[in-house]
Design a protein around this motif. Structure first.
Motif, short mmCIF file in Angstrom:
data_model
loop_
_atom_site.label_atom_id
_atom_site.label_comp_id
_atom_site.label_asym_id
_atom_site.label_seq_id
_atom_site.Cartn_x
_atom_site.Cartn_y
_atom_site.Cartn_z
N GLU A 1 0.83 -1.20 0.00
CA GLU A 1 0.00 0.00 0.00
C GLU A 1 0.87 1.25 0.00
O GLU A 1 0.60 2.20 -0.74
N LEU A 2 1.92 1.27 0.82
CA LEU A 2 2.81 2.43 0.91
C LEU A 2 3.55 2.69 -0.40
O LEU A 2 3.81 3.85 -0.75
N THR A 3 3.91 1.64 -1.11
CA THR A 3 4.66 1.79 -2.35
C THR A 3 3.78 1.89 -3.58
O THR A 3 4.27 2.13 -4.68
N GLY A 4 2.47 1.71 -3.42
CA GLY A 4 1.56 1.76 -4.55
C GLY A 4 1.46 0.46 -5.32
O GLY A 4 0.77 0.39 -6.34
N LEU A 5 2.14 -0.58 -4.86
CA LEU A 5 2.10 -1.86 -5.58
C LEU A 5 0.74 -2.54 -5.51
O LEU A 5 0.43 -3.37 -6.35
N GLN A 6 -0.08 -2.21 -4.52
CA GLN A 6 -1.39 -2.86 -4.41
C GLN A 6 -2.25 -2.52 -5.62
O GLN A 6 -3.18 -3.25 -5.94
N GLN A 7 -1.94 -1.44 -6.33
CA GLN A 7 -2.70 -1.08 -7.52
C GLN A 7 -2.31 -1.93 -8.73
O GLN A 7 -3.06 -2.03 -9.68
N ILE A 8 -1.14 -2.55 -8.66
CA ILE A 8 -0.64 -3.37 -9.77
C ILE A 8 -1.12 -4.80 -9.65
O ILE A 8 -1.44 -5.44 -10.64
N PHE A 9 -1.19 -5.30 -8.43
CA PHE A 9 -1.51 -6.71 -8.20
C PHE A 9 -2.98 -6.94 -7.99
O PHE A 9 -3.69 -6.07 -7.50
N GLN A 10 -3.39 -8.14 -8.33
CA GLN A 10 -4.72 -8.62 -7.95
C GLN A 10 -4.48 -9.53 -6.75
O GLN A 10 -3.88 -10.58 -6.87
N CYS A 11 -4.92 -9.08 -5.59
CA CYS A 11 -4.69 -9.83 -4.36
C CYS A 11 -5.95 -10.59 -3.97
O CYS A 11 -7.04 -10.02 -3.95
N LEU A 12 -5.77 -11.85 -3.66
CA LEU A 12 -6.90 -12.66 -3.21
C LEU A 12 -7.12 -12.40 -1.73
O LEU A 12 -6.17 -12.18 -0.98
N PRO A 13 -8.35 -12.45 -1.28
CA PRO A 13 -8.62 -12.30 0.15
C PRO A 13 -7.88 -13.37 0.94
O PRO A 13 -7.70 -14.48 0.45
N PRO A 14 -7.47 -13.06 2.18
CA PRO A 14 -6.72 -14.03 2.97
C PRO A 14 -7.42 -15.36 3.17
O PRO A 14 -6.79 -16.40 3.22
N GLU A 15 -8.72 -15.37 3.26
CA GLU A 15 -9.47 -16.61 3.51
C GLU A 15 -9.62 -17.45 2.24
O GLU A 15 -10.02 -18.60 2.30
N GLU A 16 -9.32 -16.87 1.10
CA GLU A 16 -9.57 -17.53 -0.17
C GLU A 16 -8.66 -18.74 -0.36
O GLU A 16 -7.45 -18.63 -0.24
#
Length: 118
Positions: free
Chosen positions: A83-98
Motif C-alpha cells: 500500500e505504501l509503495t503503490g504496488l497494491q494497484q498493480i496486483f490482484q490480491c486474493l482475500p486471505p481466507e480464499e
C-alpha cells in the motif's frame, strides 16, 4: 500445461543469488502457456528492499505477456508495504481466507522451490 500455476515464495528465492534462476523459470512458465501465476506469500512476513525489487522484476516479466499475476496469503506487514509503495494497484490480491484449488502439469519444482502446483 494448465493455465494456473501457484508458486510459494520464500526469502531464499527472492535473494540475489537465487533470483536469476527463479526469473528464468517464470519466463519458461509464461512461454509454455501459463496464463495465471499465483505468488503465494504465506512463507513471507516481511520484505527487505532487495526482495521487494525482485517482486517488482516479476511484475515486469509478467506485464509484457498475456499472463495474469495474482497474490495470495499476504501478511499484514507485506500488505502495508504494498500500500505504501503503490504496488497494491498493480496486483490482484486474493482475500486471505480464499483457498483456490489449482491444477498444473508442472512436474519439476521451480528452480528448486517448493511448488504447490498440483
Amino acid at each position: 500445461m494448465s493455465v494456473i500455476v501457484k508458486i510459494v515464495l520464500s526469502h531464499d528465492v527472492l535473494e540475489k543469488s537465487q533470483f536469476p534462476q527463479f526469473q528464468k523459470e517464470i519466463e519458461r512458465l509464461i512461454e509454455s502457456g501459463g496464463k495465471i501465476l499465483m505468488l503465494d506469500f504465506s512463507n513471507i512476513n516481511f520484505l527487505k528492499n532487495a526482495e521487494l525489487m525482485a517482486v517488482v522484476a516479476i511484475v515486469k516479466l509478467v506485464r509484457d505477456s498475456e499472463c495474469i499475476l495474482l497474490i495470495s496469503a499476504m501478511s499484514e506487514q507485506v500488505r502495508m508495504l504494498f500500500e505504501l509503495t503503490g504496488l497494491q494497484q498493480i496486483f490482484q490480491c486474493l482475500p486471505p481466507e480464499e483457498e483456490v484449488p489449482l491444477k498444473s502439469d508442472l512436474a519439476e519444482p521451480l528452480g528448486g522451490l517448493q511448488s504447490v502446483a498440483s
